[in-house]
Design a protein around this motif. Structure first.
Motif, PDB file in Angstrom:
ATOM      1  N   GLY A  37       0.818  -1.220   0.000  1.00  0.00           N
ATOM      2  CA  GLY A  37       0.000   0.000   0.000  1.00  0.00           C
ATOM      3  C   GLY A  37       0.846   1.263   0.000  1.00  0.00           C
ATOM      4  N   LEU A  38       1.954   1.250   0.732  1.00  0.00           N
ATOM      5  CA  LEU A  38       2.851   2.409   0.748  1.00  0.00           C
ATOM      6  C   LEU A  38       3.582   2.544  -0.579  1.00  0.00           C
ATOM      7  CD1 LEU A  38       4.371   2.215   4.350  1.00  0.00           C
ATOM      8  CD2 LEU A  38       2.612   3.784   3.500  1.00  0.00           C
ATOM      9  N   LEU A  39       3.998   1.406  -1.148  1.00  0.00           N
ATOM     10  CA  LEU A  39       4.656   1.451  -2.456  1.00  0.00           C
ATOM     11  C   LEU A  39       3.701   1.997  -3.518  1.00  0.00           C
ATOM     12  CD1 LEU A  39       6.521  -1.975  -2.338  1.00  0.00           C
ATOM     13  CD2 LEU A  39       7.534   0.313  -2.121  1.00  0.00           C
ATOM     14  N   ASP A  40       2.452   1.535  -3.465  1.00  0.00           N
ATOM     15  CA  ASP A  40       1.439   2.005  -4.419  1.00  0.00           C
ATOM     16  C   ASP A  40       1.186   3.500  -4.277  1.00  0.00           C
ATOM     17  OD1 ASP A  40       1.218  -0.596  -5.324  1.00  0.00           O
ATOM     18  OD2 ASP A  40      -0.659  -1.001  -4.247  1.00  0.00           O
ATOM     19  N   ALA A  41       1.350   4.025  -3.055  1.00  0.00           N
ATOM     20  CA  ALA A  41       1.144   5.453  -2.802  1.00  0.00           C
ATOM     21  C   ALA A  41       2.373   6.291  -3.155  1.00  0.00           C
ATOM     22  CB  ALA A  41       0.762   5.666  -1.338  1.00  0.00           C
ATOM     23  N   GLY A  42       3.478   5.608  -3.522  1.00  0.00           N
ATOM     24  CA  GLY A  42       4.653   6.349  -3.957  1.00  0.00           C
ATOM     25  C   GLY A  42       5.880   6.257  -3.073  1.00  0.00           C
ATOM     26  N   ALA A  43       5.816   5.468  -1.996  1.00  0.00           N
ATOM     27  CA  ALA A  43       7.002   5.301  -1.147  1.00  0.00           C
ATOM     28  C   ALA A  43       8.108   4.635  -1.944  1.00  0.00           C
ATOM     29  CB  ALA A  43       6.663   4.457   0.079  1.00  0.00           C
ATOM     30  N   LYS A  44       9.328   5.023  -1.649  1.00  0.00           N
ATOM     31  CA  LYS A  44      10.479   4.428  -2.301  1.00  0.00           C
ATOM     32  C   LYS A  44      11.122   3.456  -1.319  1.00  0.00           C
ATOM     33  CE  LYS A  44      10.887   8.623  -4.920  1.00  0.00           C
ATOM     34  NZ  LYS A  44       9.598   9.117  -4.514  1.00  0.00           N
ATOM     35  N   ALA A  45      11.165   2.176  -1.698  1.00  0.00           N
ATOM     36  CA  ALA A  45      11.732   1.145  -0.831  1.00  0.00           C
ATOM     37  C   ALA A  45      13.255   1.230  -0.842  1.00  0.00           C
ATOM     38  CB  ALA A  45      11.282  -0.234  -1.299  1.00  0.00           C
ATOM     39  N   CYS A  46      13.840   1.143   0.327  1.00  0.00           N
ATOM     40  CA  CYS A  46      15.292   1.132   0.479  1.00  0.00           C
ATOM     41  C   CYS A  46      15.700  -0.220   1.057  1.00  0.00           C
ATOM     42  CB  CYS A  46      15.736   2.254   1.411  1.00  0.00           C
ATOM     43  SG  CYS A  46      15.384   3.901   0.779  1.00  0.00           S
ATOM     44  N   LYS A  47      16.861  -0.710   0.651  1.00  0.00           N
ATOM     45  CA  LYS A  47      17.326  -2.016   1.126  1.00  0.00           C
ATOM     46  C   LYS A  47      17.881  -1.959   2.543  1.00  0.00           C
ATOM     47  CE  LYS A  47      18.198  -3.829  -3.423  1.00  0.00           C
ATOM     48  NZ  LYS A  47      19.094  -4.477  -4.349  1.00  0.00           N
ATOM     49  N   THR A  48      18.430  -0.806   2.937  1.00  0.00           N
ATOM     50  CA  THR A  48      19.055  -0.692   4.262  1.00  0.00           C
ATOM     51  C   THR A  48      18.718   0.657   4.897  1.00  0.00           C
ATOM     52  OG1 THR A  48      21.074   0.334   3.417  1.00  0.00           O
ATOM     53  CG2 THR A  48      21.028  -2.086   3.503  1.00  0.00           C
ATOM     54  N   ALA A  49      18.962   0.730   6.194  1.00  0.00           N
ATOM     55  CA  ALA A  49      18.803   2.004   6.896  1.00  0.00           C
ATOM     56  C   ALA A  49      19.813   3.026   6.377  1.00  0.00           C
ATOM     57  CB  ALA A  49      18.967   1.793   8.400  1.00  0.00           C
ATOM     58  N   THR A  50      20.987   2.556   5.981  1.00  0.00           N
ATOM     59  CA  THR A  50      21.993   3.448   5.392  1.00  0.00           C
ATOM     60  C   THR A  50      21.422   4.151   4.172  1.00  0.00           C
ATOM     61  OG1 THR A  50      23.803   2.033   6.149  1.00  0.00           O
ATOM     62  CG2 THR A  50      24.304   3.558   4.374  1.00  0.00           C
ATOM     63  N   GLU A  51      20.758   3.396   3.314  1.00  0.00           N
ATOM     64  CA  GLU A  51      20.161   3.962   2.100  1.00  0.00           C
ATOM     65  C   GLU A  51      19.080   4.982   2.433  1.00  0.00           C
ATOM     66  OE1 GLU A  51      17.931   2.492  -1.990  1.00  0.00           O
ATOM     67  OE2 GLU A  51      18.823   0.993  -0.680  1.00  0.00           O
ATOM     68  N   VAL A  52      18.281   4.690   3.444  1.00  0.00           N
ATOM     69  CA  VAL A  52      17.262   5.656   3.882  1.00  0.00           C
ATOM     70  C   VAL A  52      17.939   6.969   4.248  1.00  0.00           C
ATOM     71  CG1 VAL A  52      15.536   6.193   5.658  1.00  0.00           C
ATOM     72  CG2 VAL A  52      15.618   3.899   4.668  1.00  0.00           C
ATOM     73  N   ALA A  53      18.999   6.878   5.048  1.00  0.00           N
ATOM     74  CA  ALA A  53      19.704   8.077   5.519  1.00  0.00           C
ATOM     75  C   ALA A  53      20.337   8.864   4.371  1.00  0.00           C
ATOM     76  CB  ALA A  53      20.766   7.689   6.534  1.00  0.00           C
ATOM     77  N   GLN A  54      20.732   8.183   3.322  1.00  0.00           N
ATOM     78  CA  GLN A  54      21.348   8.862   2.178  1.00  0.00           C
ATOM     79  C   GLN A  54      20.353   9.731   1.419  1.00  0.00           C
ATOM     80  OE1 GLN A  54      22.915   5.363   0.266  1.00  0.00           O
ATOM     81  NE2 GLN A  54      24.934   5.638   1.179  1.00  0.00           N
ATOM     82  N   HIS A  55      19.066   9.442   1.557  1.00  0.00           N
ATOM     83  CA  HIS A  55      18.043  10.152   0.788  1.00  0.00           C
ATOM     84  C   HIS A  55      17.187  11.116   1.604  1.00  0.00           C
ATOM     85  CE1 HIS A  55      18.784   7.820  -2.809  1.00  0.00           C
ATOM     86  NE2 HIS A  55      18.745   6.714  -2.082  1.00  0.00           N
ATOM     87  N   ALA A  56      17.038  10.861   2.895  1.00  0.00           N
ATOM     88  CA  ALA A  56      16.056  11.597   3.700  1.00  0.00           C
ATOM     89  C   ALA A  56      16.667  12.761   4.472  1.00  0.00           C
ATOM     90  CB  ALA A  56      15.384  10.632   4.678  1.00  0.00           C
ATOM     91  N   ASP A  57      15.851  13.792   4.664  1.00  0.00           N
ATOM     92  CA  ASP A  57      16.236  14.936   5.490  1.00  0.00           C
ATOM     93  C   ASP A  57      15.959  14.666   6.970  1.00  0.00           C
ATOM     94  OD1 ASP A  57      16.900  16.567   3.209  1.00  0.00           O
ATOM     95  OD2 ASP A  57      14.737  16.813   2.890  1.00  0.00           O
TER      96      ASP A  57
END
Length: 83
Positions: A37-57
């Motif tokens: 449901g989140l992916l369908d709404a446009g969330a971008k899946a990240c493989k790791t927490a590191t990847e999340v941190a690289q993209h998010a403010d």
């Protein structure tokens, strides 16, 4: 705003959905995967927490207990490595 959300279980998934509904871009990661449901709404899946941190403010965590928080933040693929 670019937001990160780690931990998309029974509490995290609805919270992440509300943030997206408010117009924020979401980068998400969870042990069990990002709910469809989140992916369908446009969330971008990240493989790791590191990847999340690289993209998010700003990063939200919704994990069960202190050892999980420590792993998400400071583990091998943790947030700290992506800052």
């Amino acid at each position: 705003m670019k937001l990160g959300f780690i931990g998309l279980g029974i509490m995290g998934a609805p919270m992440a959905g509300h943030l997206m509904a408010a117009g924020h871009e979401l980068f998400a990661q969870s042990r069990s995967g990002v709910p469809q449901g989140l992916l369908d709404a446009g969330a971008k899946a990240c493989k790791t927490a590191t990847e999340v941190a690289q993209h998010a403010d700003i990063i939200f965590t919704m994990v069960p207990d202190t050892p999980h928080v420590e792993e998400v933040l400071f583990g091998e693929n943790g947030v700290v490595k992506g800052l």
